[in-house]
Design an enzyme around this catalytic site. Structure first.
Site, PDB file in Angstrom:
ATOM      1  N   GLY A 191       0.818  -1.199   0.000  1.00 48.66           N
ATOM      2  CA  GLY A 191       0.000   0.000   0.000  1.00 48.66           C
ATOM      3  C   GLY A 191       0.853   1.250   0.000  1.00 48.66           C
ATOM      4  N   PRO A 192       0.221   2.412  -0.192  1.00 51.32           N
ATOM      5  CA  PRO A 192       0.966   3.677  -0.221  1.00 51.32           C
ATOM      6  C   PRO A 192       1.600   3.975   1.141  1.00 51.32           C
ATOM      7  CG  PRO A 192      -1.287   3.943  -1.032  1.00 51.32           C
ATOM      8  CD  PRO A 192      -1.218   2.603  -0.399  1.00 51.32           C
TER       9      PRO A 192
ATOM     10  N   VAL B 215      -0.214   4.410   5.378  1.00 53.07           N
ATOM     11  CA  VAL B 215      -1.518   3.782   5.598  1.00 53.07           C
ATOM     12  C   VAL B 215      -1.501   2.801   6.768  1.00 53.07           C
ATOM     13  CG1 VAL B 215      -2.262   4.066   3.215  1.00 53.07           C
ATOM     14  CG2 VAL B 215      -1.040   1.990   3.869  1.00 53.07           C
ATOM     15  N   GLY B 216      -0.333   2.599   7.396  1.00 57.07           N
ATOM     16  CA  GLY B 216      -0.279   1.784   8.608  1.00 57.07           C
ATOM     17  C   GLY B 216       0.244   0.380   8.428  1.00 57.07           C
ATOM     18  N   LYS B 217       1.059   0.130   7.394  1.00 53.63           N
ATOM     19  CA  LYS B 217       1.564  -1.229   7.155  1.00 53.63           C
ATOM     20  C   LYS B 217       2.446  -1.703   8.315  1.00 53.63           C
ATOM     21  CE  LYS B 217       3.496  -0.030   3.258  1.00 53.63           C
ATOM     22  NZ  LYS B 217       3.057   1.374   3.224  1.00 53.63           N
TER      23      LYS B 217
ATOM     24  N   SER C  30      -2.800   2.306 -18.401  1.00 56.71           N
ATOM     25  CA  SER C  30      -4.158   2.693 -18.021  1.00 56.71           C
ATOM     26  C   SER C  30      -4.575   4.055 -18.550  1.00 56.71           C
ATOM     27  CB  SER C  30      -4.310   2.672 -16.495  1.00 56.71           C
ATOM     28  OG  SER C  30      -3.462   3.623 -15.886  1.00 56.71           O
TER      29      SER C  30
ATOM     30  N   LYS D  22      -7.334   5.231  -7.307  1.00 59.66           N
ATOM     31  CA  LYS D  22      -7.718   6.193  -8.337  1.00 59.66           C
ATOM     32  C   LYS D  22      -9.056   6.852  -7.997  1.00 59.66           C
ATOM     33  CE  LYS D  22      -5.278   3.705 -12.013  1.00 59.66           C
ATOM     34  NZ  LYS D  22      -5.397   2.928 -13.256  1.00 59.66           N
TER      35      LYS D  22
END
Length: 775
Positions: free
Chosen positions: A357-358, A361-363, A681, A724
């Site tokens: 994840g970015p 975010v709490g990884k 994309s 997105k």
């Protein structure tokens, strides 16, 4: 004398013996063996006559069969005094050197060398005073040298000092000093006495310096040996004193006790005892002693059987996860499944969890919460920028300063063999000449192999199967496939504004107030103030920048309280927020203010979360070239060409004259040219902007889109839809065109976003044009 009369004989031929490894000097005696056929023949020929023989040195002592060119032309005429026949082909000669001679001619080299010589006495062009001065310098140098060289006796020194002739002194002194042969020969070949004295003194001074250095080295070695013997003797005395006091313990005995108490597996115990046996045989002053001792310290401090007991209460684990993190429901659900299976099977052998994840975010904090929920120790190892394979597997003990790898290091620091081990930033591994750390991690993360992980330094198997390994990454693109295949991916998406507000209220603001020495009686941040920080001062998927801005607000209040402790409670609202954080920060993402021709809004995914891209298309006169700018990657360039090809192929359908493409250059630009961009994309976005430019119809500024395009006009699915969608939501975009195959992924998007955004699924690019372009 008879010898002098013989020297005056002209035209006579003399046999010659080539001497190797030595130089015979005038008026000196020398005993040596001759065994080479030519030398033996020369000796017999001299003995058959008046025993006179010319002796000259070889230029190189390694030549067994010298030629004329290998022999010095200055030597001595000598008389053989005694002969001892050692064997038929070996003689021991005792010769008396008479005078210096120069070889005029080699008359024969058959059987033995025969030569014609001329008498070459030393000459002197200087006056008597100058000669005496140089002679005294030479004598003093010789005397000083004799003090350092114990091989020169006092009697020899006195005998040489009493010589009146300087040349006789030099020749006899050279015969007792261990100069190199070529140095002695160089002095022998000098004719002038003063020059000979100078050369002799220079050689002596050089040899004297060497002798002094040799003496210092010898003294140093002797002192070192004496010191080692003294230390050994003192250690033995200390052992005896300890024995007398009843507390006799040395390193070996202490280590033996540790090994016995640790209850190692058999293979490891044998290795440890073998190293202790080596230790007892080595002098403690030896470098190897400290290397083995350090190794045994590591071995005895590793937790082989020490484990923490897992917490069996699933409800307690859920409470800890909910207390530490807001939202992330799917992530928590998967973690609770993992913990439940772990408790039921009592085994860890299962998938390695990888949180993707970015940033922010709490990884990492989720991994820490798992350790708390299980009641296990937590170890974190950052892999960012790691290049050396030895950081994982350790260095071999043959290297100076060798240490175990960071896996073993982390286990030792944890003190147990079953911690939760976080491998942070696994996507940022790299490799160089020192190996590939990602390949080394394959063994660590494979449940079938890590039961006997061998660190290169430890050289014994260590069971990592009880360790719970968790990895984190911002992107899966840079993780090698074999490593990715061993892990179960759990994606942690970005937070919505509502989630960020709750995280700020529950965690970030109380933490900031506490860390800055305040209480909630001194400062309050309203919901409106939090929302404005989120919208106007941060733009991120996580909450790291939000936490940074909240800390900045609280610090401003802390300054006011420090200046006046009685100051009233500070209330931060959306109206006075600029007093604490200054003017609103410029936001990188932007939406088109109005519908424009040749410009479309696309949605992109980065390792830092979702973002928007404005694709711009300009048409200029030319030859039909395609110009791509904005630091685009190869995949994005291919998507642009595919979009252009599709529009060309269907130009008539959209009312475009096909001939326009022949004399029009198409310039596709993606702003923020310093930022690298890649991926397929943006295909439908570029196709929309290109069609808009040729048809001269504007693209709706209320529509954003994402999807890959094919040459047949099909819209293919993409990844990162949640991130997105969050980017579109942050910017207030109400309509988002997505591939039909991604429609199922909208279920993962938070409900409040689904209520605000109208997702338009499409399978063909014509549907995109109908929804996005104002025809």
């Amino acid at each position: 004398m008879e010898e002098l009369d013989l020297l005056n004989t002209e035209g006579r031929e003399f046999p010659l013996i080539a001497l190797r490894g030595k130089v015979l000097l005038p008026k000196t005696l020398l005993n040596f063996d001759v065994g080479r056929p030519m030398s033996v023949t020369a000796a017999h020929k001299a003995l058959d006559g008046d025993s006179l023989v010319v002796i000259s040195s070889q230029k190189s002592s390694v030549i067994d069969n010298p030629k004329v060119k290998d022999i010095y032309y200055v030597g001595v005429l000598a008389k053989i005094k005694h002969v001892i026949k050692n064997s038929e082909n070996n003689l021991k000669l005792s010769v008396q050197a008479l005078e210096r001679v120069k070889i005029c001619e080699f008359t024969s080299d058959r059987g033995c060398f025969t030569v014609k010589v001329e008498y070459a006495p030393y000459t002197c062009s200087a006056d008597e005073t100058t000669v005496e001065a140089h002679y005294r310098v030479a004598k003093n140098s010789f005397y000083e040298y004799s003090l350092f060289d114990g091989r020169i006796t006092k009697e020899v020194v006195n005998a040489l000092s009493d010589m009146a002739n300087p040349d006789d002194f030099i020749d006899n002194a050279l015969s007792v000093i261990p100069f190199k042969e070529n140095a002695i020969q160089s002095v022998l070949e000098i004719d002038d006495t003063v020059l000979r004295l100078g050369a002799f003194s220079s050689l002596l001074q050089k040899e004297l310096e060497i002798a002094k250095i040799e003496k210092n080295v010898a003294n140093s070695v002797r002192s070192s040996i004496d010191k080692s013997q003294k230390e050994f003797y003192l250690r033995e005395q200390i052992k005896a004193i300890h024995a007398e006091l009843g507390d006799n313990e040395d390193d070996g005995e202490t280590l033996l006790k540790k090994i016995k108490n640790k209850k190692f597996p058999k293979e490891i115990e044998e290795k440890a005892l073998k190293e202790v046996a080596r230790l007892d045989k080595i002098n403690p002053a030896s470098p190897d002693y400290s290397i083995i001792l350090n190794y045994l310290d590591w071995l005895t401090e590793l937790p082989f059987n020490e484990k923490t007991v897992d917490n069996p209460d699933i409800l307690k684990a859920k409470e800890i996860l909910d207390g530490d993190h807001f939202g992330l429901e799917k992530v928590k659900e998967r973690i609770l499944e993992y913990i439940a299976v772990l408790h039921l099977t009592k085994k860890v052998k299962g998938p390695i969890l990888c949180f993707v994840g970015p940033p922010g975010v709490g990884k990492t904090s989720v991994a820490s919460s798992i350790a708390r929920a299980l009641g296990r120790k937590f170890v974190r190892m950052s892999l960012g920028g790691l290049k050396d394979e030895a950081e994982i597997r350790g260095h071999r003990r043959t290297y100076v300063g060798a240490m175990p790898g960071r896996i073993i290091y982390g286990i030792k620091n944890a003190g147990v063999s079953n911690p939760v081990f976080l491998l942070d930033e696994i996507d940022k591994l790299s490799s160089d000449i020192h190996g590939d750390p990602a390949s080394a991690l394959l063994e660590v993360l494979d449940p079938e192999q890590n039961v006997s992980f061998r660190d290169r330094y430890m050289e014994v198997p260590y069971d990592l199967s009880d360790v719970i390994f968790i990895t984190t990454a911002n992107s899966m693109d840079t993780i090698p496939y074999p490593l990715l295949d061993r892990m179960e991916i759990i994606e942690l998406g970005g937070y919505t504004n509502e989630e960020k507000r709750e995280i700020a209220k529950r965690y970030l603001i109380p933490k900031a107030i506490k860390n800055n020495g305040l209480t909630d009686k001194k400062i309050e941040i309203t919901d409106g103030g939090i929302d404005k920080i989120i919208k106007c001062y941060t733009l991120e998927a996580g909450v790291r920048n939000l936490e940074r801005e909240i800390n900045a607000v609280v610090r401003k209040a802390a300054v006011a309280v420090a200046e006046n402790p009685k100051t009233r409670k500070k209330t931060v609202t959306e109206n006075n927020l600029s007093d604490y954080l200054g003017r609103e920060k410029r936001i990188a993402d932007s939406v088109m203010e109005k519908s424009e021709i040749g410009a479309a809004t696309g949605l992109a995914w980065t390792s830092f979360g979702g973002t928007t891209l404005t694709i711009e298309v300009g048409l200029i006169g030319g030859k039909g070239d395609i110009i791509l700018t904005g630091k685009l990657g190869d995949v994005m360039k291919e998507s642009a060409r595919a979009a252009v090809t599709y529009i060309k192929a269907h130009a008539v359908k959209y009312g475009i004259d096909p001939k326009r493409f022949e004399n029009t250059d198409i310039h596709i630009h993606v702003p923020e040219g310093a930022t690298p961009k890649d991926g397929p994309s943006a295909g439908i976005t570029m196709a929309t902007a290109i069609l808009s430019a040729f048809a001269e119809k504007p693209v709706k500024n209320t529509v954003a889109m994402t999807g890959e395009i094919t040459l047949r006009g099909k819209v293919l699915p993409i990844g990162g839809l949640k991130e997105k969608s969050l980017a579109a939501y942050r910017l207030g975009i109400k309509n988002v065109i997505i591939p039909k195959d991604n429609e199922k992924d909208t279920e993962d998007i938070p409900e409040e976003i689904r209520k605000e955004i109208n997702f338009i699924p499409v399978s063909d690019v014509n549907e995109v044009f109908e929804k996005a372009i104002e025809f």
